[in-house]
Design an enzyme around this catalytic site. Structure first.
Site, PDB file in Angstrom:
ATOM      1  N   ASP A 226       0.878  -1.175   0.000  1.00 51.27           N
ATOM      2  CA  ASP A 226       0.000   0.000   0.000  1.00 51.27           C
ATOM      3  C   ASP A 226       0.917   1.227   0.000  1.00 51.27           C
ATOM      4  O   ASP A 226       2.131   1.110   0.246  1.00 51.27           O
ATOM      5  CB  ASP A 226      -0.905  -0.043   1.253  1.00 51.27           C
ATOM      6  CG  ASP A 226      -1.903   1.112   1.305  1.00 51.27           C
ATOM      7  OD1 ASP A 226      -2.124   1.774   0.267  1.00 51.27           O
ATOM      8  OD2 ASP A 226      -2.472   1.356   2.396  1.00 51.27           O
ATOM      9  N   CYS A 266      -4.170  -2.278  -2.599  1.00 47.77           N
ATOM     10  CA  CYS A 266      -5.553  -1.811  -2.423  1.00 47.77           C
ATOM     11  C   CYS A 266      -5.910  -0.685  -3.385  1.00 47.77           C
ATOM     12  O   CYS A 266      -7.098  -0.449  -3.625  1.00 47.77           O
ATOM     13  CB  CYS A 266      -5.770  -1.356  -0.978  1.00 47.77           C
ATOM     14  SG  CYS A 266      -4.649  -0.035  -0.491  1.00 47.77           S
TER      15      CYS A 266
HETATM   16  N1   CP Z   1      -8.856   1.148  -1.953  1.00 48.30           N
HETATM   17  C1   CP Z   1      -9.666   2.186  -1.709  1.00 48.30           C
HETATM   18  O1   CP Z   1     -10.327   2.289  -0.664  1.00 48.30           O
HETATM   19  O2   CP Z   1      -9.736   3.079  -2.737  1.00 48.30           O
HETATM   20  P1   CP Z   1     -10.387   4.534  -2.681  1.00 48.30           P
HETATM   21  O3   CP Z   1      -9.571   5.349  -1.706  1.00 48.30           O
HETATM   22  O4   CP Z   1     -10.319   5.079  -4.072  1.00 48.30           O
HETATM   23  O5   CP Z   1     -11.798   4.408  -2.194  1.00 48.30           O
HETATM   24  N1  NVA Z   2      -3.555   3.512   3.445  1.00 45.76           N
HETATM   25  C1  NVA Z   2      -4.255   4.246   2.413  1.00 45.76           C
HETATM   26  C2  NVA Z   2      -5.353   3.418   1.834  1.00 45.76           C
HETATM   27  C3  NVA Z   2      -6.145   4.069   0.740  1.00 45.76           C
HETATM   28  C4  NVA Z   2      -7.254   3.211   0.240  1.00 45.76           C
HETATM   29  C5  NVA Z   2      -4.795   5.548   2.985  1.00 45.76           C
HETATM   30  O1  NVA Z   2      -5.293   5.554   4.108  1.00 45.76           O
HETATM   31  O2  NVA Z   2      -4.684   6.576   2.306  1.00 45.76           O
END
Ligand code: CP
Ligand code: NVA
Length: 308
Positions: A226, A266
């Protein structure tokens, strides 16, 4: 039926996860499955942060199940500033049937859940992203893998996504290795790590921390990463690029994992930082399958929490 929330993964039992995955599979096979089951129901979707996947999948899912969605950005309601979260909860419960919220602080999710009589679903907070983890492990199961004993490695920041993956891995028996620098700020929250390990002891899974990314991917059949700076941490982006430099998912790292190990993320991804373009575009990458499955798993979550 008592109201059920999904504030973080331990709100679910192993049996709940089985039911949600079962319905997710039915919904993935046939997008019209359960159509109309939420007819007349309204979802409030609160978001303090940006989103592509979460907003589109929750709104599309609600529509496919026959319900209606109201999107409330920070610009609209300014959570906790225009009025306290507990007042927002006690207003919304009078009108809508479910509250989905993406917030800065986990406490906001807890307050929404505590002060409203309708189900509250965490759509990302500083501590958790349970809907993401459910979609991710459902994806592995959909691809034919038994989660029990599945060797899974997470590389990078010990953040919200990492926390939910650890807890769900603990619940489902996944053998998860978490690789982050050995600096407290970037390691998973200690309490969540211990909670995940306790769940793993019951399920026969395993959650371990291995700071060396090369060692962490050995034997892994899926390698997950991530962003290094999550939403709200933009000011730390430069320092984080230095801290995490060794934690990039690239061809060299993947060559130390099991041949053909899945590449997971993700999204959104910062290509050239936590993942290379090559890794993300490789045949091993299942990032868009994960993204698709957000739709199916969240429909199943909405259906299960609202109707049982
Ligand atoms: N992975 C995820 O939650 O993507 P978004 O931030 O675009 O919703
Ligand atoms: N760790 C990231 C996930 C985004 C879907 C955030 O919190 O920005």
């Amino acid at each position: 039926m008592n109201k059920r929330d999904l504030t973080y993964i331990p709100d679910l039992s192993r049996e709940d996860v089985r039911i949600i995955f079962g319905r997710s599979a039915e919904m993935k096979k046939d997008r019209t499955a359960y159509a109309g089951s939420l007819a007349g129901k309204v979802m409030a979707l609160i978001s303090e942060k940006q989103s592509l996947r979460t907003r589109v999948t929750f709104e599309t899912g609600m529509y496919q199940l026959g319900g209606y969605s109201i999107y409330l950005s920070n610009h609209d309601i300014s959570l906790g500033k225009r009025e306290p979260v507990i007042d927002i909860a006690r207003n919304l419960e009078r009108w809508v049937d479910v509250i989905v919220a993406r917030v800065f602080k986990q406490e906001s999710i807890i307050d929404l859940a505590k002060y409203s009589s309708v189900p509250v679903i965490n759509a990302l907070s500083d501590m958790a992203h349970p809907c993401q983890a459910l979609a991710d492990l459902f994806t592995l199961e959909w691809l034919g893998h038994d989660l029990k004993g599945f060797p899974f490695t997470y590389i990078g920041d010990g953040n919200n996504v990492c926390h939910s993956l650890m807890l769900l891995s603990g619940l489902t028996g996944v053998k998860m290795t978490v690789s982050t620098p050995e600096i407290e700020t970037y390691m998973p929250n200690k309490k969540i790590f211990e909670q995940a390990r306790a769940l793993a002891r019951e399920s026969g899974g395993e959650i371990i921390h291995e700071p060396n990314p090369g060692r962490a991917v050995q034997g892994a059949k899926a390698v997950y990463t991530d962003v290094w700076a999550s939403m709200g941490q933009e000011k730390e982006a430069e320092i984080r690029k230095q801290v995490f430099a060794k934690y990039q998912v690239n061809a060299a790292l993947l060559s130390q994992a099991e041949p053909g190990a899945y590449v997971m993320h993700c999204l959104p991804a910062h290509r050239g930082e936590e993942i290379t373009d090559e890794a993300m575009e490789s045949e091993q990458s299942i990032v868009f399958e994960q993204a698709e499955n957000r739709l199916h798993t969240q429909k199943a979550i909405l259906h299960y929490l609202m109707l049982g």
